[in-house]
Design an enzyme around this catalytic site. Structure first.
Site, mmCIF file in Angstrom:
data_model
loop_
_atom_site.group_PDB
_atom_site.id
_atom_site.type_symbol
_atom_site.label_atom_id
_atom_site.label_comp_id
_atom_site.label_asym_id
_atom_site.label_seq_id
_atom_site.Cartn_x
_atom_site.Cartn_y
_atom_site.Cartn_z
ATOM 1 N N GLU A 63 -136.044 -6.921 61.415
ATOM 2 C CA GLU A 63 -135.539 -8.132 61.111
ATOM 3 C C GLU A 63 -133.816 -8.022 60.982
ATOM 4 O OE1 GLU A 63 -134.755 -11.894 60.215
ATOM 5 O OE2 GLU A 63 -136.762 -11.228 60.288
ATOM 6 N N GLU A 70 -128.643 -12.194 66.758
ATOM 7 C CA GLU A 70 -128.420 -13.776 66.710
ATOM 8 C C GLU A 70 -126.951 -13.799 66.411
ATOM 9 O OE1 GLU A 70 -131.326 -15.295 63.557
ATOM 10 O OE2 GLU A 70 -132.720 -15.316 65.314
#
Length: 120
Positions: A63, A70
């Site tokens: 994560e 991102e």
């Protein structure tokens, strides 16, 4: 030693950012705590604890890497870009694979433990 301390402080800043700004990271922390409480209450074995902790660490690491990817993509390209979409989608799918693996491992550990508890 000073560089090591600085690196650790920077890493803690990253964890703080992820916890405060990334809803999915907070959700994964919640499920990690739930898994640990359940494991404690069910008195699972040391090897089962190892498997649970390894999966928790793996999901949280993936994560964090997904979040970093991102953010890099957002800095590199402000407008909609099909290549950036693929990069973000593939990174997100890594989180799904890690989470699904952790979930299945949890089922394989907790279902027999619940059954054992109920049959006593």
């Amino acid at each position: 030693m000073k560089k090591t301390k600085e690196a650790f402080v920077f890493a803690l800043h990253g964890l703080k950012y992820a916890f405060l700004k990334e809803r999915n990271f907070r959700t994964e922390i919640f499920f990690a705590l739930l898994a640990c409480i359940t494991a404690y209450l069910l008195h699972i074995s040391a090897i089962e604890w190892f498997i649970i902790m390894l999966n928790i660490g793996f999901v949280l690491c993936v994560e964090l890497v997904n979040t970093a990817i991102e953010k890099v993509c957002d800095v590199v390209c402000k407008e909609i870009n099909p290549a950036i979409k693929i990069i973000k989608d593939v990174a997100a799918s890594a989180v799904v694979v890690a989470g699904t693996t952790a979930f299945v491992c949890g089922l394989l550990i907790f279902i027999p433990a619940f059954y054992k508890l109920l049959s006593q």
